[in-house]
Design an enzyme around this catalytic site. Structure first.
Site, PDB file in Angstrom:
ATOM      1  N   LYS A  54       5.118 -22.440  10.034  1.00  0.00           N
ATOM      2  CA  LYS A  54       5.116 -20.991   9.861  1.00  0.00           C
ATOM      3  C   LYS A  54       5.918 -20.661   8.612  1.00  0.00           C
ATOM      4  O   LYS A  54       6.942 -21.297   8.334  1.00  0.00           O
ATOM      5  CB  LYS A  54       5.753 -20.293  11.070  1.00  0.00           C
ATOM      6  CG  LYS A  54       5.988 -18.796  10.871  1.00  0.00           C
ATOM      7  CD  LYS A  54       6.850 -18.187  11.981  1.00  0.00           C
ATOM      8  CE  LYS A  54       7.233 -16.745  11.641  1.00  0.00           C
ATOM      9  NZ  LYS A  54       8.075 -16.117  12.677  1.00  0.00           N
TER      10      LYS A  54
ATOM     11  N   GLU B 208      15.929  -5.380  14.633  1.00  0.00           N
ATOM     12  CA  GLU B 208      16.258  -6.762  15.016  1.00  0.00           C
ATOM     13  C   GLU B 208      17.751  -7.036  14.900  1.00  0.00           C
ATOM     14  O   GLU B 208      18.331  -6.945  13.808  1.00  0.00           O
ATOM     15  CB  GLU B 208      15.478  -7.755  14.154  1.00  0.00           C
ATOM     16  CG  GLU B 208      15.591  -9.184  14.629  1.00  0.00           C
ATOM     17  CD  GLU B 208      14.392 -10.027  14.246  1.00  0.00           C
ATOM     18  OE1 GLU B 208      14.386 -11.227  14.598  1.00  0.00           O
ATOM     19  OE2 GLU B 208      13.471  -9.508  13.600  1.00  0.00           O
TER      20      GLU B 208
END
Length: 396
Positions: A157, A202
């Site tokens: 990723k 976040e």
């Protein structure tokens, strides 16, 4: 010292140089500079930790409140890539905080305290927007290249970022977008540190008296505006999004395990719905076992797979090879810490950086996690959705 409520936290900020960390109307704001540290080069968290320990070692603190955020506080914003970026810690002369309805004032030296009145924030005026380091077409080409490298086994990723440039009619008053972000995204952490401002969903790490927690977000779907359609979204069932999310959760849990015991990871993520997008989210908790401060935990946590990729060294190299973007402090830790090293550090997402040489110019940032099942056009649409909060906040 405890004080009566002086008004909204963000309403207390001066036009320039204000510092902020606010969620649901609570948090900290500050202004003035009692001390400052600018960092470049390797190990910025270690450098910052040593500086902060030395600075606070001989400080006499009178704390009549006893809540997290009382006493000396440093606001900080760290570079995504320490090899190329600059990190900053600022200790304000004046801090006003509120938690659980209790308000307090912290001053260092001869700071004047809470102002009776500030001039209201100014709207930025007419805005013009253009592409940043890459055009939209060029950026989708980068996504395709990242997918090719994933298929070749170089990385599992990789998170690719893009920027857009917005110009206002005159110097931007940071309080204008901050107030609109806080009102539009109250559950996010609205922040301002040295020209970087935004509202992040976040939390990279919160540390309070040995208890550490982290909120991992990875996997995103743009909201349609139809609550029924959004409620029935396939985000939680998306193989691509769950794969992307899993990399982020594993990287955070592994990083915390180096310093903590009792690392707790829920079996399944939940869907965090924000006004513009929905994210897969997992809240990880742990108990620090080695005495690490929040900066010590950051040294292991950053960069996580949520903002870099997996495996991290390989993903970071792909970013350096193909992204062609100076991220600066975008996607780096941003937040605050107290004299004990406890604090709250989010990831600088949904943000913009005001150009110090041309304060009418801002760079807005967005990033997307790319995995084998990604599609370039869909990733571009996701990045546009992530640019919406700051774009809207700048409008008059």
């Amino acid at each position: 010292m405890p004080i009566a409520r002086p008004g909204g936290l963000l309403d207390l900020l001066p036009e320039q140089g204000g510092l902020a960390w606010v969620t649901d109307g609570e948090g900290l704001v500050g202004w003035g500079t009692a001390a400052r540290l600018d960092l470049t080069g390797p190990d910025p968290f270690g450098q910052a930790d040593r500086w902060w320990r030395e600075l606070t070692a001989g400080v006499h603190v009178v704390d009549e409140v006893g809540l997290p955020g009382c006493g000396p506080v440093a606001f900080g914003s760290f570079a995504f890539d320490a090899e190329t970026g600059r990190s900053t810690l600022i200790v304000p002369e004046t801090v006003v905080g509120v938690r659980d309805g209790v308000w307090w004032l912290t001053t260092i030296g001869p700071a004047a305290g809470v102002p009776e009145r500030r001039e209201p924030p100014r709207a930025p005026g007419p805005l013009t927007a253009g592409h940043g380091s890459r055009t939209a077409e060029e950026w989708t080409g980068l996504v395709a290249e990242a997918i090719r490298r994933i298929g070749a086994g170089q990385v599992e990723k990789v998170v690719l970022a893009r920027d857009v440039v917005v110009r206002a009619g005159g110097p931007v008053d940071p309080r204008w977008p901050l107030g609109r972000l806080a009102a539009g995204y109250p559950s996010c952490w609205t922040f301002a540190v040295d020209g970087l401002l935004g509202a992040t969903p976040e939390m990279l790490v919160r540390l309070e008296k040995g208890a550490a927690s982290s909120r991992v977000l990875a996997g995103t779907l743009r909201r349609t505006g139809d609550p029924n359609r959004d409620r029935g979204s396939t985000l939680s069932g998306s193989v691509k999004d769950r794969e992307e999310h899993g990399y982020g959760v594993r990287s955070v849990a592994d990083a915390l395990a180096r310093h903590c015991r009792s690392v707790a990871v829920p079996d399944q993520p939940y869907v965090l719905a924000l006004p513009n997008v929905m994210h897969l989210a997992t809240d990880v908790s742990a108990v620090v076992a080695d005495g690490s401060t929040s900066l010590g935990l950051l040294a292991s946590l950053h960069p996580s797979a949520a903002v870099c990729g997996s495996p991290t060294p390989a993903a970071l190299q792909v970013i350096r090879d193909i992204e062609g973007l100076d991220r600066g402090r975008y996607a780096g830790p941003v937040g605050w810490m107290n004299a004990d090293g406890d604090g709250e550090w989010g990831i600088a997402l949904r943000c913009a950086e005001i150009d110090p040489a041309a304060p009418e110019r801002l760079r807005l940032f967005a990033g997307c996690g790319i995995v084998a099942g990604s599609k370039p056009a869909e990733e571009l649409a996701e990045s546009e959705a992530k640019l919406v909060p700051v774009r809207d906040a700048l409008r008059s």
